[in-house]
Motif scaffolding. Sequence first.
Motif, PDB file in Angstrom:
ATOM      1  N   PRO A  54      71.918 -88.896   0.974  1.00 12.02           N
ATOM      2  CA  PRO A  54      72.179 -90.259   1.458  1.00 12.02           C
ATOM      3  C   PRO A  54      73.659 -90.503   1.643  1.00 12.02           C
ATOM      4  O   PRO A  54      74.491 -89.978   0.894  1.00 12.02           O
ATOM      5  CB  PRO A  54      71.592 -91.129   0.335  1.00 12.02           C
ATOM      6  CG  PRO A  54      71.744 -90.292  -0.894  1.00 12.02           C
ATOM      7  CD  PRO A  54      71.568 -88.869  -0.462  1.00 12.02           C
ATOM      8  N   TRP A  77      62.300 -89.519   3.356  1.00 13.60           N
ATOM      9  CA  TRP A  77      62.223 -88.038   3.436  1.00 13.60           C
ATOM     10  C   TRP A  77      61.803 -87.454   2.104  1.00 13.60           C
ATOM     11  O   TRP A  77      61.000 -86.510   2.045  1.00 13.60           O
ATOM     12  CB  TRP A  77      63.581 -87.485   3.846  1.00 13.60           C
ATOM     13  CG  TRP A  77      63.609 -85.972   3.878  1.00 13.60           C
ATOM     14  CD1 TRP A  77      63.278 -85.176   4.938  1.00 13.60           C
ATOM     15  CD2 TRP A  77      63.969 -85.104   2.817  1.00 13.60           C
ATOM     16  NE1 TRP A  77      63.409 -83.854   4.579  1.00 13.60           N
ATOM     17  CE2 TRP A  77      63.826 -83.778   3.288  1.00 13.60           C
ATOM     18  CE3 TRP A  77      64.398 -85.298   1.501  1.00 13.60           C
ATOM     19  CZ2 TRP A  77      64.114 -82.661   2.499  1.00 13.60           C
ATOM     20  CZ3 TRP A  77      64.669 -84.195   0.711  1.00 13.60           C
ATOM     21  CH2 TRP A  77      64.523 -82.895   1.199  1.00 13.60           C
ATOM     22  N   GLU A 105      70.257 -94.418   3.175  1.00 14.18           N
ATOM     23  CA  GLU A 105      69.528 -94.326   1.904  1.00 14.18           C
ATOM     24  C   GLU A 105      68.036 -94.542   2.109  1.00 14.18           C
ATOM     25  O   GLU A 105      67.220 -93.865   1.472  1.00 14.18           O
ATOM     26  CB  GLU A 105      70.095 -95.338   0.905  1.00 14.18           C
ATOM     27  CG  GLU A 105      69.557 -95.139  -0.498  1.00 14.18           C
ATOM     28  CD  GLU A 105      70.406 -95.826  -1.554  1.00 14.18           C
ATOM     29  OE1 GLU A 105      70.005 -95.763  -2.725  1.00 14.18           O
ATOM     30  OE2 GLU A 105      71.433 -96.411  -1.207  1.00 14.18           O
ATOM     31  N   VAL A 146      69.445 -82.497   2.381  1.00 10.32           N
ATOM     32  CA  VAL A 146      69.430 -83.892   2.835  1.00 10.32           C
ATOM     33  C   VAL A 146      70.061 -84.779   1.767  1.00 10.32           C
ATOM     34  O   VAL A 146      69.681 -84.713   0.593  1.00 10.32           O
ATOM     35  CB  VAL A 146      67.996 -84.357   3.150  1.00 10.32           C
ATOM     36  CG1 VAL A 146      68.009 -85.804   3.650  1.00 10.32           C
ATOM     37  CG2 VAL A 146      67.361 -83.446   4.193  1.00 10.32           C
ATOM     38  N   TYR A 201      66.623 -91.423   3.509  1.00  9.89           N
ATOM     39  CA  TYR A 201      66.594 -90.394   2.464  1.00  9.89           C
ATOM     40  C   TYR A 201      65.393 -90.579   1.544  1.00  9.89           C
ATOM     41  O   TYR A 201      64.674 -89.614   1.237  1.00  9.89           O
ATOM     42  CB  TYR A 201      67.888 -90.439   1.658  1.00  9.89           C
ATOM     43  CG  TYR A 201      67.861 -89.565   0.422  1.00  9.89           C
ATOM     44  CD1 TYR A 201      67.961 -88.189   0.523  1.00  9.89           C
ATOM     45  CD2 TYR A 201      67.717 -90.138  -0.844  1.00  9.89           C
ATOM     46  CE1 TYR A 201      67.922 -87.381  -0.610  1.00  9.89           C
ATOM     47  CE2 TYR A 201      67.686 -89.351  -1.981  1.00  9.89           C
ATOM     48  CZ  TYR A 201      67.786 -87.968  -1.857  1.00  9.89           C
ATOM     49  OH  TYR A 201      67.736 -87.179  -2.976  1.00  9.89           O
TER      50      TYR A 201
END
Length: 235
Positions: A152, A229, A223, A150, A226
């Motif tokens: 951004p 997460w 972002e 993952v 992200y």
Amino acid sequence: MRCLRFVPLIVLVTLLSGCQIRVLNPASDTAQTQSNLIYLSFGLMMLVLIVVIILFTRFVYKYRETGERIGCIPGDKKENKLYEIIWTVLPVLLLVVLAVPTVKATYDLTYKSAAGEGFKQDAVNVQVEARQFAWTFTYENGKKSHTELVLPVDKKAALTISSVDVVHSFWVPRLGGKMDAIPGKKTHLAFVPNKQGTYQGKCAEFCGSGHATMRFKARVVSEDEYEKWLRTEGE
């Protein structure tokens, strides 16, 4: 000439196939540079091919056998300095046109991915560990993931890649070129993903019986998503 009847069919099948060449659909700055080089190479090859086809067609027509030329053998020309210069200079020019941007891009991308400590500055740093037959992605806060990478969007990703057993090859076609994962050595890959989405990642180096299953997803998100997460998911 019978083979020409199949040309429309081949073109139709190609258009209807729906094939997607991922490396020609870039989603990062690095992948865009590499895609541009592919287009440049293809354009030069098509230029050469078109010239060859035109000349071939012209010669076949000009020197075809007719009723007036049965058994006639055209005279042999010993030399033509103009043509000799053209056939020598043109390939050199084509090679220069291809080589200059290729060498420049190669050095720029190599420096970008291995510029010492500058490699990690102002970047999302991820440790990528390969093993038979899985990937482990470790982030700066210790968060780990095995199924997806993952990142951004619009922010530099700095990947430090290693292997614990055999040689693997990290590859997300839409985000950039391949980078080997070598036991006992760390390699680096840097790029800026500029399109949100989920992209297929894989091992591009045959590494054993489970090689085909060594896949993962690279997910590029905003972002904010992200950061969320990073705080709430992972191991």
